[in-house]
Design an enzyme around this catalytic site. Structure first.
Site, PDB file in Angstrom:
ATOM      1  CD  GLU A 197       1.873  -9.328   1.281  1.00  0.00           C
ATOM      2  OE1 GLU A 197       0.831  -8.696   0.973  1.00  0.00           O
ATOM      3  OE2 GLU A 197       1.853 -10.459   1.761  1.00  0.00           O
ATOM      4  N   PRO A 198       5.252  -4.730  -1.269  1.00  0.00           N
ATOM      5  CG  PRO A 198       7.403  -4.000  -1.840  1.00  0.00           C
ATOM      6  CD  PRO A 198       6.667  -4.915  -0.890  1.00  0.00           C
TER       7      PRO A 198
ATOM      8  N   GLY B 145       0.783  -1.226   0.000  1.00  0.00           N
ATOM      9  CA  GLY B 145       0.000   0.000   0.000  1.00  0.00           C
ATOM     10  C   GLY B 145       0.814   1.276   0.000  1.00  0.00           C
TER      11      GLY B 145
ATOM     12  CB  CYS C 297     -19.371   2.796 -26.815  1.00  0.00           C
ATOM     13  SG  CYS C 297     -18.943   2.581 -28.543  1.00  0.00           S
ATOM     14  CD  GLU C 298     -19.306   2.540 -20.831  1.00  0.00           C
ATOM     15  OE1 GLU C 298     -19.774   3.380 -20.030  1.00  0.00           O
ATOM     16  OE2 GLU C 298     -19.819   1.439 -21.057  1.00  0.00           O
TER      17      GLU C 298
END
Length: 544
Positions: free
Chosen positions: A388-389, A346, A472-473
């Site tokens: 845990e990077p 994180g 198409c958004e």
């Protein structure tokens, strides 16, 4: 072809959001270890992920060194969270630097093994592991299987028993500490799918405030004998007789405790209350279950992951304190000292100019100081500390290159404002040949990115721009707001930095767009790391 030009004296380095090997040459064009953005697109096509593998290697070594330096009184392990970006080449780079690799699906496990990573350097995560995944992890001797559900101890033990092997397991704990940017990437709150809660449902977490008091007391200068309080054995309120009628010893709560000690201090009583709360929580219940299978399971520790894009150590410190209390409580209830505490990932990176990123060296040192203090206060030895990077290792090492297509100047109604609150009357929509299929994060998390013209200098004047994709958004936005040269035109190249994490990893075939290639660039040259998906690939999936 492989262009071999080298940067000249006119090359200008860029800010932290760009890979270390990026610079601006004398024509104003973006280069990667001397390769121009134009030459890379000409050779490898567009859109294109460009990853600086020298930078990946340097960042992996940096994190390992920072962790070992900060926690000089403990063993440290660092695992690369492969969900951020996975290729065999990158896995070899990070493991050669000394990292383990976290996996969470059969595909990730198989790719890691195919890259030559030995099982003893692999970790299996996942909230809904299949029997096939568990069996592969046990057969290959994975370093850890992170237990995430109450039924997993029995499942893993049964598979290990059938195979005649011992599985190394640790428990994922939700500590109740919430951290990170978007709700969906904040992963330690109780109402979500990961891990086992530290405390019983509805428990008042204020009972854990005693941990702060213990650390504060531990941090005070040592008292002289004249200042020291009278020993408990000589206090008038001390009761030397317990339930067996024969006890004349008292136990400080930082040692194995005895709740029959009526004369314990208020602070020790508060610690006993906190430990009792943890002892009644779901996490400790699953630890007890894991401990029931000594021949099939080796319980190696506990794990926490509190979220993503965290800028400092504060939330990690709060989570670590609770994890150490769980470790202390499990020793008190089952006489077993958990060897390892994994504090997860994180660690933030900056996505735009001026945005914060975690200073790993400073913040890991702060974390180490706090972890040392709480373990000393609780009277327990330091565990192995693991990290845990993922994003921190790869995100800033990659840039996505696009070719500019349609440019549309859109007049806006009165009262429209830019991000900084200033009024605007027009926004320029710059369409490129990629979109949310190669970077879903702006649409999914409202994540901010920036962009720059990459093939030339451009005019001095700029225009407020929004970079959008081909899909198409209306939410198909790559960069919500940035300033681009006013002479931008069709065929120009735009570069969007910090796309190494969760760009290619979360890519999709929406609108049947194909995955871009990933090209590795370094001081040794450029080559394809992951090939471009083709229309023939798409047709090959369709058996109709």
């Amino acid at each position: 072809m492989n262009e071999t030009s080298t940067p000249n004296a006119a090359n200008t380095p860029l800010s932290q959001v760009w890979p270390a090997g990026c610079s601006i040459d004398s024509t104003g064009a973006l280069t990667f270890h001397g390769r121009s953005a134009q030459s890379l697109l000409d050779e490898f096509g567009s859109p294109l992920y460009v990853m600086d593998t020298d930078d990946v290697d340097a960042r992996a070594h940096h994190f390992i060194h920072a962790a070992a330096t900060a926690f000089s009184n403990a063993t440290t392990h660092v695992s690369f969270a492969a969900k951020a970006f996975m290729s065999k080449e990158v896995l070899r780079l990070v493991t050669n630097a000394g990292m383990l690799v976290d996996t969470c699906t059969l595909g990730e496990m198989r790719i890691a093994l195919a890259a030559g990573v030995p099982g003893r350097r692999l970790v299996l995560h996942g909230n809904n592991k299949s029997d096939e995944e568990i069996e592969l992890a046990i057969r290959e001797g994975f370093a850890k299987i992170v237990v995430d559900a109450p039924d997993e101890p029995a499942r893993i033990a049964a598979i290990a028993h059938r195979l005649g092997k011992t599985a190394r397991v640790m428990l994922r704990v939700t500590t109740g500490i919430h951290a990170g940017g978007h709700e969906y990437i904040s992963t330690a709150h109780e109402d979500q799918k990961f891990g086992m809660a530290l405390l019983p449902a509805g428990a008042d977490p204020s009972a854990l405030n005693v941990l702060d008091e213990l650390i504060a007391q531990e941090s005070k200068p040592s008292q002289t004998s004249a200042e020291a309080p009278e020993p408990a054995a000589r206090r008038q309120d001390t009761h030397t007789v317990g339930h067996n009628g024969q006890r004349d010893l008292q136990y400080d709560m930082r040692s194995p405790y005895d709740l029959d000690a009526s004369g314990i201090s208020k602070q020790d009583a508060a610690l006993a209350e906190a430990m009792d709360l943890v002892a009644r929580g779901p996490a400790l219940a699953v630890l007890k279950e894991l401990y029931r299978y000594p021949g099939d399971l080796e319980l190696v520790g506990i794990h926490s992951h509190i979220g993503s894009q965290i800028h400092d150590a504060n939330a990690f410190i709060e989570a670590a304190k609770r994890m150490m209390l769980l470790r202390k409580t499990f020793y008190a209830t089952d006489a077993y000292t958990l060897p390892e505490v994994d504090l997860g990932g994180g660690y933030s990176v900056a996505y735009t100019e001026g945005e914060e990123s975690m200073d790993i060296d400073v913040e890991l040192q702060r974390l180490a100081t706090a972890v040392t203090a709480i373990n000393r206060a609780l009277g327990i030895p330091m565990p192995v500390i693991s990290f845990e990077p993922g994003r921190w290792i790869v995100a800033p090492t990659c840039v996505t290159l696009y070719r500019v297509g349609a440019i549309k100047h859109v007049g806006l109604p009165d009262g429209t404002t830019a991000k900084d609150g200033s009024p605007i009357s027009e926004r320029t929509y710059v369409s490129v040949d990629g979109g949310m299929s190669d970077n879903i994060r702006p649409a999914l998390y409202d994540a901010d990115y920036t962009a720059r013209l990459a093939n030339r200098a451009g005019a001095a004047g700029t225009m407020l721009s929004r970079v959008v994709g081909i899909h198409c958004e209306s939410g198909d936005i790559l960069v919500h707001e940035c300033q681009l040269p006013s002479d931008l035109k069709r065929g120009d190249i735009l570069a969007v930095p910090v796309t190494g994490a969760y760009g290619r990893a979360m890519a999709s075939n929406y609108n049947q767009a194909t995955f871009p290639a990933v090209v590795a660039v370094s001081s040794s040259g450029a080559h394809v790391m992951l090939r471009r998906q083709t229309i023939d690939d798409l047709l090959g999936y369709d058996l109709g």
